[in-house]
Design a protein around this motif. Structure first.
Motif, PDB file in Angstrom:
ATOM      1  N   ARG A  22      49.893  63.821  20.889  1.00 58.67           N
ATOM      2  CA  ARG A  22      50.190  62.933  22.009  1.00 58.67           C
ATOM      3  C   ARG A  22      49.674  61.534  21.682  1.00 58.67           C
ATOM      4  N   HIS A  23      50.463  60.550  22.066  1.00 61.70           N
ATOM      5  CA  HIS A  23      50.028  59.164  21.858  1.00 61.70           C
ATOM      6  C   HIS A  23      50.471  58.319  23.051  1.00 61.70           C
ATOM      7  N   THR A  24      49.805  57.211  23.257  1.00 60.38           N
ATOM      8  CA  THR A  24      50.049  56.334  24.412  1.00 60.38           C
ATOM      9  C   THR A  24      50.534  54.963  23.952  1.00 60.38           C
ATOM     10  N   SER A  25      51.404  54.947  22.955  1.00 57.06           N
ATOM     11  CA  SER A  25      51.863  53.663  22.419  1.00 57.06           C
ATOM     12  C   SER A  25      52.634  52.853  23.457  1.00 57.06           C
ATOM     13  N   MET A  26      53.483  53.506  24.268  1.00 59.13           N
ATOM     14  CA  MET A  26      54.232  52.783  25.291  1.00 59.13           C
ATOM     15  C   MET A  26      53.312  52.260  26.388  1.00 59.13           C
ATOM     16  N   LEU A  27      52.268  53.015  26.663  1.00 61.06           N
ATOM     17  CA  LEU A  27      51.297  52.555  27.650  1.00 61.06           C
ATOM     18  C   LEU A  27      50.539  51.340  27.136  1.00 61.06           C
ATOM     19  N   GLU A  28      50.210  51.346  25.858  1.00 66.06           N
ATOM     20  CA  GLU A  28      49.574  50.177  25.261  1.00 66.06           C
ATOM     21  C   GLU A  28      50.523  48.981  25.283  1.00 66.06           C
ATOM     22  N   SER A  29      51.797  49.229  25.044  1.00 70.61           N
ATOM     23  CA  SER A  29      52.782  48.153  25.108  1.00 70.61           C
ATOM     24  C   SER A  29      52.878  47.574  26.509  1.00 70.61           C
ATOM     25  N   LEU A  30      52.826  48.439  27.535  1.00 67.77           N
ATOM     26  CA  LEU A  30      52.852  47.957  28.921  1.00 67.77           C
ATOM     27  C   LEU A  30      51.641  47.102  29.218  1.00 67.77           C
ATOM     28  N   HIS A  31      50.467  47.539  28.801  1.00 71.43           N
ATOM     29  CA  HIS A  31      49.252  46.767  29.061  1.00 71.43           C
ATOM     30  C   HIS A  31      49.283  45.427  28.324  1.00 71.43           C
ATOM     31  N   ASN A  32      49.891  45.405  27.174  1.00 68.65           N
ATOM     32  CA  ASN A  32      50.053  44.133  26.474  1.00 68.65           C
ATOM     33  C   ASN A  32      51.036  43.231  27.218  1.00 68.65           C
ATOM     34  N   HIS A  33      52.035  43.851  27.869  1.00 70.02           N
ATOM     35  CA  HIS A  33      53.021  43.083  28.630  1.00 70.02           C
ATOM     36  C   HIS A  33      52.404  42.470  29.883  1.00 70.02           C
ATOM     37  N   ILE A  34      51.343  43.081  30.404  1.00 71.24           N
ATOM     38  CA  ILE A  34      50.679  42.536  31.597  1.00 71.24           C
ATOM     39  C   ILE A  34      50.124  41.148  31.320  1.00 71.24           C
ATOM     40  N   LEU A  35      49.816  40.850  30.058  1.00 75.06           N
ATOM     41  CA  LEU A  35      49.304  39.532  29.707  1.00 75.06           C
ATOM     42  C   LEU A  35      50.278  38.427  30.089  1.00 75.06           C
ATOM     43  N   MET A  36      51.574  38.729  30.141  1.00 73.71           N
ATOM     44  CA  MET A  36      52.571  37.739  30.542  1.00 73.71           C
ATOM     45  C   MET A  36      52.382  37.339  32.002  1.00 73.71           C
ATOM     46  N   TYR A  37      51.922  38.263  32.835  1.00 75.33           N
ATOM     47  CA  TYR A  37      51.780  38.005  34.268  1.00 75.33           C
ATOM     48  C   TYR A  37      50.334  37.711  34.670  1.00 75.33           C
ATOM     49  N   ALA A  38      49.377  38.319  33.993  1.00 74.89           N
ATOM     50  CA  ALA A  38      47.967  38.123  34.336  1.00 74.89           C
ATOM     51  C   ALA A  38      47.178  37.959  33.049  1.00 74.89           C
ATOM     52  N   SER A  39      47.099  36.737  32.577  1.00 72.20           N
ATOM     53  CA  SER A  39      46.374  36.462  31.341  1.00 72.20           C
ATOM     54  C   SER A  39      44.884  36.703  31.541  1.00 72.20           C
ATOM     55  N   LYS A  40      44.228  37.139  30.479  1.00 73.82           N
ATOM     56  CA  LYS A  40      42.793  37.360  30.541  1.00 73.82           C
ATOM     57  C   LYS A  40      41.994  36.065  30.516  1.00 73.82           C
ATOM     58  N   ARG A  41      42.670  34.953  30.298  1.00 76.81           N
ATOM     59  CA  ARG A  41      41.998  33.661  30.272  1.00 76.81           C
ATOM     60  C   ARG A  41      41.966  32.985  31.636  1.00 76.81           C
ATOM     61  N   PHE A  42      42.549  33.637  32.647  1.00 80.78           N
ATOM     62  CA  PHE A  42      42.546  33.086  33.996  1.00 80.78           C
ATOM     63  C   PHE A  42      42.011  34.148  34.948  1.00 80.78           C
ATOM     64  N   SER A  43      41.311  33.696  35.954  1.00 82.20           N
ATOM     65  CA  SER A  43      40.793  34.613  36.970  1.00 82.20           C
ATOM     66  C   SER A  43      41.690  34.556  38.206  1.00 82.20           C
ATOM     67  N   PHE A  44      41.840  35.703  38.850  1.00 84.54           N
ATOM     68  CA  PHE A  44      42.678  35.808  40.037  1.00 84.54           C
ATOM     69  C   PHE A  44      41.905  36.540  41.122  1.00 84.54           C
ATOM     70  N   ARG A  45      42.251  36.226  42.357  1.00 83.29           N
ATOM     71  CA  ARG A  45      41.727  37.021  43.459  1.00 83.29           C
ATOM     72  C   ARG A  45      42.420  38.380  43.461  1.00 83.29           C
ATOM     73  N   TYR A  46      41.807  39.315  44.167  1.00 83.41           N
ATOM     74  CA  TYR A  46      42.281  40.697  44.109  1.00 83.41           C
ATOM     75  C   TYR A  46      43.762  40.839  44.481  1.00 83.41           C
ATOM     76  N   PRO A  47      44.253  40.260  45.594  1.00 80.42           N
ATOM     77  CA  PRO A  47      45.686  40.438  45.912  1.00 80.42           C
ATOM     78  C   PRO A  47      46.603  39.876  44.832  1.00 80.42           C
ATOM     79  N   GLY A  48      46.259  38.700  44.291  1.00 74.19           N
ATOM     80  CA  GLY A  48      47.088  38.111  43.252  1.00 74.19           C
ATOM     81  C   GLY A  48      47.050  38.898  41.957  1.00 74.19           C
TER      82      GLY A  48
END
Length: 742
Positions: free
Chosen positions: A598-624
């Motif tokens: 078993r591998h989670t390559s697609m899950l890793e790809s999804l988490h990498n895709h989250i960077l497009m919407y919520a970059s780790k270089r910016f902070s957001f409030r919980y709802p955002g």
């Protein structure tokens, strides 16, 4: 935002459906207290003459009718017998009312009006102050106060023959703040004259005893103004500045970029002269409170016409709502878009407006969209047991994360089943505990919703492994092969870091491939896996058969091999380091977690895709932060099954991509472009929420029950002290006094 004037903000006006319902409710009470009363009507010839006088005197329909009501109120009870024309019997068609209106030159011209009774089943377009039973209705009404801008002078009588003329109702199409809503049904309005300027929309009623029960129009409500002949089908605001649109129309609107100079030139060409007096107009362009622009036309007599470059929905410009929503839906950052507009000299909304649109409408729409997708996905997998992959993603690099996103995905179809969020305030400010908490909560929620989980795939997290071993022994717990190979590579790289073991570096990538091979070919058999893994330490020494210590095969599965110089010396330092890593007791104990491949390559790809919407270089409030993660999941779910592109001959299309891991270019297949079909339904939902919102846009947002701000409003354990106190206890080296040096 919207059409608030002078910075005033408040709750938006009621929707047309709500207003219609209110009129229906108040009409019942009105009919009980209503008496028959006269309706002010004018003969056809008088109507045509009045239209001519209106243009000559520079009057609008609203001004004339408002003046007419004022004159009627002032003259009640003060007229002489010679000024009254009394009609006997039930025939009220010969009753006349004489009124005066100021002319363009300042004179007042008399206009004879005919008054006839209205039927109780049909509301009057404009009611007089006398009922049909009162036969003392005045025959002439003289205005003492002409409309502003027209001086008063002795009236000149002009009488018209009205005996055989047709009768027309004079209705009013305006209402000011503070007036009352008159109950009527739109289908009961009869526009006998056929002129759009006289189509009744909101009727005035000024008798105190008859309007006491009516609802007064508040300052926070829209009131309709006169409609232009070219815009008779459009619903406008009271001032005529804004055009209202429905959510469906708002979602279909397109926008273009136009300079202020071109807009001003267009305004000059559109209305070069005043529609009232015919004088030349001056067009000016003003910035609105947002991305829209306002155009004003003013003539020397101060007749004004207004225009807004955008439609409005729910007291806000459509462009502002769409732009504010698009910033979130596209994963952009407001501050960067704000700088872009500033550098481009574009009108743009304020940060307060953006956060209001995001909080009140965009984020709830995203939550609703994800809920619909999640419900459909879970119902799809309820029938059969599922294998779920789980992994965590933190909102920042390192061990100082504030938020943890934990995602569960079905292994075969790559459908996302659950997305959970944990804040460090929920775990006593310990970031390394968030992943285990999110995993337990997510697994429990999926089981509560009816999913039968037969196997869970995660990384080698110790707390999760202990929980599954003690609390979920009936569920198979597999570990991700990719993570296992990655950890093995780190250990081998460390073992070969010494100079005496450099020859082991050549074998690292081959050992990792062999680990994948063992997991893939063992078919869930742990004995077979260990046997193949045991042969690795013999193979690297050019020995391809051995004594079976773990059971299973006792020789390599490959054929003859060429001689090579990279073979390790049996018993040498590199070989002993390899044996130490491969036969580590803990490593061998955990091999059972890899037997199902078993591998989670697609899950890793999804988490990498989250960077497009919520970059780790910016902070957001919980709802955002939550909404941006859900948007990435919605995007992934909408496009994960896209087909690959093909060449003209039908072969798969590939492009060259540089791989840092391989240190060379690799060929990668290309999928068809994304369509983002979910954006328009999302945008339409946002507009619907905006149009049906009864409260003000700038209000305190409703906090979700799982919002960590309910635990503590801030990450800091206590509020910040005054800045003076902070500066007083923190001084630089140059601020130290000489007495302190000693």
């Amino acid at each position: 935002m919207g059409d608030e004037e002078e910075g005033r903000r408040g709750p938006k006006g009621a929707s047309p459906g709500t207003r219609l319902e209110r009129r229906r409710e108040t009409s019942k009470a009105y009919e009980l207290s209503r008496k028959k009363r006269g309706t002010i009507r004018v003969q056809s010839e008088v109507f045509e003459r009045w239209s001519e006088l209106r243009l000559r005197g520079g009057l609008t329909n609203d001004q004339f009718l408002s003046n007419l009501l004022d004159m009627s109120e002032e003259k009640e009870g003060t007229l002489t017998d010679s000024e009254q024309s009394v009609v006997t019997g039930a025939n009220l068609s010969t009753k006349t009312v004489q009124t005066s209106t100021p002319g363009k030159d300042g004179t007042e011209v008399q206009v004879l009006l005919n008054s006839s009774s209205d039927d109780s089943s049909m509301p009057s377009p404009l009611h007089s102050k006398h009922s049909s039973d009162d036969l003392s209705m005045p025959s002439s009404l003289h205005s003492k106060q002409p409309v502003s801008g027209a001086p008063s002078s002795p009236p000149q009588q002009e009488e018209l023959d009205i005996d055989n003329a047709d009768v027309h109702d004079i209705s009013v199409s305006f209402a000011e703040v503070g007036d009352f809503i008159y109950p009527h049904e739109e289908e009961d309005i009869v526009d006998e004259c056929g002129d759009s300027d006289f189509a009744a929309e909101v009727l005035l009623q000024r008798r105190p005893e008859d309007i006491a029960f009516l609802r007064r129009i508040g300052e926070d409500e829209e009131v309709l103004g006169e409609q232009n002949e070219l815009e008779s089908s459009l619903q406008t605001t009271r001032s005529g500045l804004h055009v209202k649109v429905s959510p469906e129309e708002a979602s279909d609107l397109g926008f273009v970029l136009i300079s202020k100079n071109r807009l001003k030139q267009l305004a000059k060409e559109a209305y070069p002269t005043c529609a009232v007096c015919g004088a030349e107009t001056i067009a000016t362009v003003h910035d609105a409170n947002g991305s829209a622009g306002h155009v004003n036309w003013v003539c020397p007599k101060e007749h004004e016409r207004k225009f807004c470059s955008q439609e409005v929905i729910g007291r806000s410009h459509v462009g502002d709502v769409r732009l504010g929503s698009a910033i979130l839906l596209s994963g952009n950052n407001f501050q960067k878009i704000k700088l872009l507009s500033q550098f481009s000299k574009l009108n743009f909304m304020s940060q307060r407006t953006f956060h209001a649109i995001q909080t009140q409408y965009a984020i709830p729409a995203v939550e609703a969209c994800w809920k619909g997708i999640q419900d459909t996905t879970i119902n799809k997998h309820k029938a059969t047991p599922v294998v779920v992959c789980g992994d965590a993603r933190n909102d920042s690099p390192g061990h100082c994360a504030q938020y943890c996103t934990y995602t569960f995905m079905e292994h075969e179809t790559n459908d996302v089943l659950h997305v959970g969020f944990v804040d460090k305030r929920e775990v006593g400010m310990k970031s390394n505990v968030m992943e285990a908490k999110a995993f337990k909560e997510g697994l429990s929620i999926m089981e509560e919703r009816g999913l039968k989980v037969k196997e869970v795939v995660t990384d080698a997290h110790p707390s999760i492994a202990k929980y599954m071993r003690e609390s979920k022994p009936e569920v198979k717990h597999s570990w991700d092969v990719w993570h296992g190979a990655k950890n093995l590579a780190k250990k081998l790289a460390k073992a070969s870091s010494k100079a005496s073991r450099r020859s082991l570096l050549y074998w690292v990538k081959h050992i990792i491939r062999h680990f994948w091979y063992c997991s893939k070919t063992c078919r869930g058999n742990l004995v077979d896996f260990k046997a193949k893994w045991h042969g690795l330490t013999h193979h690297v020494t050019n020995q391809h058969s051995w004594v079976a210590g773990f059971g299973g095969a006792a020789e390599c599965a490959h054929g003859d091999l060429e001689e090579r110089e990279e073979w390790l010396e049996r018993g040498g330092d590199p070989h002993r380091a390899l044996v130490q890593v491969c036969y580590d007791k803990r490593f061998l104990t955990n091999l059972g977690h890899y037997v199902n491949y078993r591998h989670t390559s697609m899950l890793e790809s999804l988490h990498n895709h989250i960077l497009m919407y919520a970059s780790k270089r910016f902070s957001f409030r919980y709802p955002g932060y939550r909404a941006r993660n859900l948007l990435a999941v919605i995007d992934f779910m909408s496009h994960k099954d896209r087909p690959y592109q093909t060449n003209e001959d039908g072969t798969p299309k590939k492009v060259a991509v540089w791989s840092k891991h391989a240190g060379d270019y690799v060929a990668v297949r290309v999928k068809v472009p994304k369509t983002y079909d979910y954006i328009e339904p999302l945008m339409k939902d946002i507009f619907v929420r905006k149009a049906t919102d009864e409260g003000p846009m700038f209000r305190r947002a409703t906090i979700r029950p799982d919002d960590p701000r309910l635990i503590r409003p801030r990450l800091a354990p206590f509020p910040a002290p005054p800045i003076e106190e902070i500066l007083a206890r923190r001084r630089g080296r140059n601020e130290v006094e000489e007495s302190e040096v000693d």
